[in-house]
Design an enzyme around this catalytic site. Structure first.
Site, PDB file in Angstrom:
ATOM      1  CB  ILE A   1      -0.976   0.013   1.193  1.00 27.94           C
ATOM      2  CG1 ILE A   1      -1.865   1.267   1.155  1.00 27.94           C
ATOM      3  CG2 ILE A   1      -0.281  -0.122   2.546  1.00 27.94           C
ATOM      4  CD1 ILE A   1      -3.042   1.251   2.149  1.00 27.94           C
ATOM      5  CB  SER A   2       1.033   4.260  -2.104  1.00 28.35           C
ATOM      6  OG  SER A   2       1.051   3.559  -3.313  1.00 28.35           O
TER       7      SER A   2
END
Ligand code: SAH
Length: 237
Positions: free
Chosen positions: A65-66
């Site tokens: 997940i960024s």
């Protein structure tokens, strides 16, 4: 009791994260702040990780997940193309966090499509979104996530006002440029060892301008087999 529940834990931490991003000038728009306040990032990060810490986190399958500041930057870059009623495509939707933010931005009159090639991530992203403020939009059909190769986009609902790509492509896939509406904008990391976040604007006459926003580091936009065979993968995932 209601007050205690409201003021405890996740919601406060999520709010503090958003305030921090505002203090650093990464979030400038009130709308982006409201949407990131409404979608609790803690629902999208696997348990054991620190959802509100400004760093990417592994989500399995060699994906991450960024970081919150990257999500915030992409929302800022796309804000004008995520007005109520507009259409957005999120390629490599992963946890579904940004897809859910897009859905709140465009509202039930808009359309948001997430495309992700790992079926398990699609299934878990749908479960995550069901717990979030974007859940009604899964039910009313304004938000959908599909298992597919995002390099092909999602032609069924094209053209899109906004396209976000959450994985780095060696070059910009032609299908995605074609699926961008005149007046639309795509934000896409491009490159292999060194990567630039590119902002692609399609003018009304169909011509395209491309500029570099910043240097970034994303997982590759590739085939499912290549992603799962990555020798650097974390053996726990
Ligand atoms: N925006 C997501 C990013 C997840 S990481 C988030 O913050 O949760 C990038 C994602 O792109 C991964 O989930 C990976 O599985 C997916 N991906 C990589 N190549 C793809 C492709 N060709 N088609 C669809 N999804 C792809």
């Amino acid at each position: 009791m209601e007050h205690l529940l409201w003021s405890s834990g996740a919601s406060d931490k999520n709010k503090a994260m958003v305030q921090q991003l505002q203090r650093y000038g990464i979030i400038k728009s009130t709308k982006v702040a409201e949407v990131m306040d409404s979608i609790d990032r803690g629902l999208f990060v696997p348990s054991g990780a620190s959802p509100y810490y400004d760093s990417p986190m592994p989500i399995g399958y060699n994906a991450t997940i960024s970081a919150p500041h990257m999500h915030a930057s992409c929302l800022e870059l796309l804000e004008k193309l995520l007005q109520p009623g507009m259409r957005a495509l999120d390629v490599g939707s992963g946890t579904g966090y940004l897809t859910a933010c897009f859905a709140l931005m465009v509202g039930p009159e808009g359309r948001v499509v997430g495309v992700e090639h790992i079926p398990e991530l699609v299934a878990s992203s749908i479960e995550n979104i069901k717990k979030s403020a974007a859940a009604p939009q899964l039910s009313d059909g304004s938000l959908n996530i599909h298992i597919a190769d995002g390099r092909e986009g999602w032609p069924e609902l094209a053209p899109y006002d906004a396209i976000h790509v959450g994985a780095a492509a060696p070059q910009i896939p032609q299908a995605l440029i074609e699926q961008l509406k005149p007046g639309g904008r795509m934000v896409i990391p491009v490159g292999t060892l060194s990567q630039e976040l590119k902002v692609v604007d399609k003018k009304q006459d169909g011509s395209v301008s491309i500029r570099d926003e910043t240097s970034v580091r994303y997982v590759p936009l590739t085939s499912k087999d290549a992603q799962l065979q990555d020798p650097n993968r974390d053996p726990l995932h």
